[in-house]
Write a protein that holds these residues in place. Structure first.
Motif, PDB file in Angstrom:
ATOM      1  N   LEU A  12     -34.148  97.290  37.226  1.00  0.00           N
ATOM      2  CA  LEU A  12     -33.201  96.725  36.760  1.00  0.00           C
ATOM      3  C   LEU A  12     -32.134  97.174  37.534  1.00  0.00           C
ATOM      4  CD1 LEU A  12     -31.162  95.331  34.520  1.00  0.00           C
ATOM      5  CD2 LEU A  12     -31.462  97.683  33.195  1.00  0.00           C
ATOM      6  N   ARG A  13     -31.772  98.260  37.744  1.00  0.00           N
ATOM      7  CA  ARG A  13     -30.655  98.872  38.460  1.00  0.00           C
ATOM      8  C   ARG A  13     -30.959  98.294  40.083  1.00  0.00           C
ATOM      9  NH1 ARG A  13     -27.223 104.442  38.006  1.00  0.00           N
ATOM     10  NH2 ARG A  13     -26.064 104.367  39.963  1.00  0.00           N
ATOM     11  N   GLU A  14     -31.895  98.437  40.642  1.00  0.00           N
ATOM     12  CA  GLU A  14     -31.826  98.024  42.010  1.00  0.00           C
ATOM     13  C   GLU A  14     -31.446  96.366  42.255  1.00  0.00           C
ATOM     14  OE1 GLU A  14     -36.066  98.588  43.130  1.00  0.00           O
ATOM     15  OE2 GLU A  14     -35.982 100.827  43.147  1.00  0.00           O
ATOM     16  N   LEU A  15     -32.142  95.607  41.108  1.00  0.00           N
ATOM     17  CA  LEU A  15     -31.704  94.158  41.263  1.00  0.00           C
ATOM     18  C   LEU A  15     -30.221  93.777  41.084  1.00  0.00           C
ATOM     19  CD1 LEU A  15     -34.904  92.653  39.545  1.00  0.00           C
ATOM     20  CD2 LEU A  15     -34.343  92.501  41.975  1.00  0.00           C
ATOM     21  N   THR A  16     -29.729  94.597  40.059  1.00  0.00           N
ATOM     22  CA  THR A  16     -28.347  94.358  39.863  1.00  0.00           C
ATOM     23  C   THR A  16     -27.300  94.811  40.863  1.00  0.00           C
ATOM     24  OG1 THR A  16     -28.289  96.265  38.616  1.00  0.00           O
ATOM     25  CG2 THR A  16     -28.526  94.451  37.209  1.00  0.00           C
ATOM     26  N   GLU A  17     -27.841  95.797  41.511  1.00  0.00           N
ATOM     27  CA  GLU A  17     -27.146  96.401  42.700  1.00  0.00           C
ATOM     28  C   GLU A  17     -27.005  95.569  43.880  1.00  0.00           C
ATOM     29  OE1 GLU A  17     -28.365 100.242  43.478  1.00  0.00           O
ATOM     30  OE2 GLU A  17     -27.084 101.095  41.958  1.00  0.00           O
ATOM     31  N   ALA A  18     -28.046  94.733  43.825  1.00  0.00           N
ATOM     32  CA  ALA A  18     -28.101  93.810  45.167  1.00  0.00           C
ATOM     33  C   ALA A  18     -27.597  92.331  44.897  1.00  0.00           C
ATOM     34  CB  ALA A  18     -29.481  93.488  45.717  1.00  0.00           C
ATOM     35  N   ALA A  19     -26.841  92.289  43.517  1.00  0.00           N
ATOM     36  CA  ALA A  19     -26.359  90.750  43.116  1.00  0.00           C
ATOM     37  C   ALA A  19     -24.708  90.623  43.666  1.00  0.00           C
ATOM     38  CB  ALA A  19     -26.582  90.686  41.840  1.00  0.00           C
ATOM     39  N   ASN A  20     -24.532  89.445  44.013  1.00  0.00           N
ATOM     40  CA  ASN A  20     -23.091  89.052  44.044  1.00  0.00           C
ATOM     41  C   ASN A  20     -22.734  88.961  42.845  1.00  0.00           C
ATOM     42  OD1 ASN A  20     -24.625  87.222  46.129  1.00  0.00           O
ATOM     43  ND2 ASN A  20     -22.897  88.432  47.013  1.00  0.00           N
ATOM     44  N   GLN A  28     -18.405  93.285  43.117  1.00  0.00           N
ATOM     45  CA  GLN A  28     -19.405  92.612  42.159  1.00  0.00           C
ATOM     46  C   GLN A  28     -18.725  92.009  41.282  1.00  0.00           C
ATOM     47  OE1 GLN A  28     -22.485  95.493  41.721  1.00  0.00           O
ATOM     48  NE2 GLN A  28     -23.828  94.209  42.384  1.00  0.00           N
ATOM     49  N   SER A  29     -19.110  90.545  40.879  1.00  0.00           N
ATOM     50  CA  SER A  29     -18.321  89.944  39.636  1.00  0.00           C
ATOM     51  C   SER A  29     -19.400  90.334  38.590  1.00  0.00           C
ATOM     52  CB  SER A  29     -18.497  88.309  39.974  1.00  0.00           C
ATOM     53  OG  SER A  29     -18.166  87.828  38.689  1.00  0.00           O
ATOM     54  N   VAL A  30     -18.911  90.552  37.403  1.00  0.00           N
ATOM     55  CA  VAL A  30     -19.767  91.102  36.261  1.00  0.00           C
ATOM     56  C   VAL A  30     -19.104  90.188  35.091  1.00  0.00           C
ATOM     57  CG1 VAL A  30     -20.447  92.979  34.903  1.00  0.00           C
ATOM     58  CG2 VAL A  30     -19.889  93.341  37.407  1.00  0.00           C
TER      59      VAL A  30
END
Length: 277
Positions: free
Chosen positions: A86-94, A123-125
Motif C-alpha cells: 500500500l505504501r509503495e504504490l501510494t508513494e509512486a502515484a501522482n 502529490q495530489s491527495v
C-alpha cells in the motif's frame, strides 16, 4: 462568490498530443471499499479511468477484487491489508484518492494512517467519505501535500466544527484556510473553496440524489488532477462536468445513476478539448 463556467474547462482540457502514452496522463491510486462498501470504490475507480487517468491502481478489500476486475479490467487491483505494498504504490502515484467506502474501523484507520504517512509534497491527495470522518474523529495530522477534501455538509460539520446553519461563505472560507488545500463542499450548488476564493457550481439536479454520486466525483477529481497541472482548475473542471452530464441526462430521466455519468465523461472532455468554432 465566483461561478464555475465552461471557460475553466477550455483552459484545462487539452487535445492529446500524437506521441502520448499511458505515462503521459498520470498514475492514480485509489484506496477504499471495505467488505461492506465495495461499490463505492468501484464507482470511484470507474470515474478515474473514464476521466482519462493513464494508469489506475485500486487498493481494496479482497472481497471486491473479482467484482472490480469484472467491471473495470483497465484497473490494477491489490489487497489494501498489505500495508507495505500500500505504501509503495501510494508513494509512486501522482494522484491519490482515499476514502470511498473505506469504513471507520481499526483496519480502515490503519490504512489511512499508512497512506498519510507516506504522502509527499508534490502529490495530489483527494480525501473523501470515510477518510474525512476518520481524520475528524481521531484528530489525525495532515501531510504536506496538494490536499483536496470532498465533504458533504455533514462531513464538513465534523471536519470543520461548523454546524450546517453556521456554514456561511465567510465561516467556510475561514475554516478552509485553516485546514489548507482545496475544499469541495458538496450541496445543491457545490462550492469550491481555495485560499480566499470561493467558487459556486451553477449545475446540479435532484436526479443526482443517488448513492455513489460523491464517490464518482472523487474519482473524477483523482483522474483530472493526475493529468492537468493546475490543481484548482482540474478540480473545478471535474465539479462542473460531473453536474453538467447529470443535468443533460436529467432532461429525459427521473434518476441519473453515477455510473451513467462516468460513461459520458470522455465525450464531454472531447467537446472541451476542441477549438471553438
Amino acid at each position: 462568490m465566483q461561478p464555475i463556467t465552461e471557460a475553466i474547462l477550455r483552459q484545462t482540457i487539452r487535445k492529446r498530443p500524437a506521441d502520448s502514452h499511458k505515462g503521459t496522463y498520470g498514475r492514480v491510486v485509489l484506496i477504499g471499499g471495505n467488505a461492506r462498501y465495495g461499490g463505492a470504490i468501484i464507482m470511484a475507480t470507474t470515474a478515474a479511468i473514464y476521466a482519462g487517468a493513464g494508469l489506475t491502481t485500486t487498493l481494496t478489500d479482497p472481497l471486491n477484487i473479482t467484482a472490480l476486475h469484472a467491471r473495470m479490467p483497465e484497473a490494477m487491483v491489490v489487497d489494501f491489508h498489505d500495508l507495505k505494498l500500500l505504501r509503495e504504490l501510494t508513494e509512486a502515484a501522482n494522484s491519490i484518492v482515499i476514502g470511498p467506502g473505506l469504513g471507520t474501523d481499526d483496519d480502515s484507520l490503519s490504512v489511512l494512517q499508512t497512506v498519510l504517512a507516506g504522502v509527499s509534497v508534490d502529490q495530489s491527495v483527494t480525501i473523501d467519505g470515510s477518510a474525512i470522518d476518520l481524520i475528524a474523529s481521531h484528530d489525525l495530522s495532515l501531510p504536506q501535500a496538494k490536499l483536496i477534501f470532498t465533504p458533504h455538509e455533514m462531513e464538513w460539520q465534523r471536519l470543520s466544527g461548523l454546524s450546517i446553519s453556521q456554514q456561511t461563505p465567510a465561516n467556510n472560507t475561514r475554516l478552509a484556510q485553516q485546514l489548507g488545500g482545496i475544499i469541495v463542499l458538496k450541496k445543491h450548488h457545490t462550492q469550491v473553496l481555495f485560499e480566499e476564493q470561493t467558487f459556486e457550481n451553477p449545475g446540479g439536479t435532484p436526479a443526482m440524489a443517488t448513492g455513489g454520486m460523491g464517490d464518482t466525483l472523487a474519482g473524477m477529481v483523482g483522474g483530472f488532477t493526475a493529468q492537468f497541472a493546475n490543481q484548482l482548475n482540474a478540480v473545478l473542471s471535474a465539479v462542473f462536468i460531473h453536474s453538467q452530464i447529470a443535468d443533460d441526462l436529467a432532461h429525459n430521466a427521473y434518476v441519473v445513476l453515477p455510473t451513467q455519468i462516468s460513461e459520458e465523461i470522455p465525450w464531454y472532455m472531447k467537446q472541451y478539448s476542441l477549438p471553438q468554432s
